[in-house]
Enzyme design. Structure first.
Site, PDB file in Angstrom:
ATOM      1  N   GLY A   1       0.770  -1.237   0.000  1.00 39.38           N
ATOM      2  CA  GLY A   1       0.000   0.000   0.000  1.00 39.38           C
ATOM      3  C   GLY A   1       0.803   1.290   0.000  1.00 39.38           C
ATOM      4  O   GLY A   1       0.239   2.345  -0.249  1.00 39.38           O
ATOM      5  N   ASP A   2       2.114   1.222   0.247  1.00 41.62           N
ATOM      6  CA  ASP A   2       2.917   2.451   0.252  1.00 41.62           C
ATOM      7  C   ASP A   2       4.376   2.137  -0.094  1.00 41.62           C
ATOM      8  O   ASP A   2       5.296   2.539   0.612  1.00 41.62           O
ATOM      9  CB  ASP A   2       2.825   3.141   1.611  1.00 41.62           C
ATOM     10  CG  ASP A   2       3.408   4.562   1.598  1.00 41.62           C
ATOM     11  OD1 ASP A   2       3.426   5.190   0.517  1.00 41.62           O
ATOM     12  OD2 ASP A   2       3.839   5.033   2.663  1.00 41.62           O
TER      13      ASP A   2
END
Length: 142
Positions: free
Chosen positions: A9-10
């Site tokens: 996600g990041d």
């Protein structure tokens, strides 16, 4: 991670940690850190409600589905790997604007900033294909 349906996600360079010391007979390793935005698609809440992307992450590495508030998937991480690789090989990110909304528009329409002197870098066809393959909307330049 992806085999277990977990999306980071990041993904960004700041979340990669490389082993610095050399130990004879042992392979060096890279660690992925900061799973604060990770999504486990096997989680019961995810299965029941789905988890939409929210306004989190580092904008220049965000995949279009995150910006469009679609559920996170493993391909979001692969997109980020493509952005990181482009940045490392070319020297600047493929999508850029000083204004966040314009940046998001460039990402979602795949309006990337292409390095004009591509041949001067001496990158192989494999390198070009590798950095453009995560951008499903993009075609590697000749």
């Amino acid at each position: 991670m992806h085999a277990r349906q977990i999306s980071h996600g990041d993904l960004k360079p700041e979340n990669l940690v490389f082993e610095k010391r050399f130990v004879p007979g042992k392979l060096p390793f890279t660690r992925l850190i900061d799973f604060g935005f990770a999504v486990d698609r096997n989680d019961m809440l995810y299965k029941k409600h789905g988890i939409k992307s929210t306004d989190f992450g580092t904008p220049i590495y965000m995949a279009p589905e995150k910006i469009l508030l679609k559920p996170l998937e493993e391909k979001s991480d692969i997109w980020s790997v493509g952005v990181m690789t482009y940045y490392m090989l070319i020297g600047y990110p493929p999508f850029w604007s000083n204004e966040e909304q314009k940046l998001y528009a460039k990402i979602t329409t795949c309006d990337y900033d292409f390095f004009q002197d591509w041949q001067d870098l001496g990158l192989s066809a494999d390198a070009k294909n590798f950095i453009f393959s995560p951008f499903a909307c993009a075609v590697a330049p000749e």
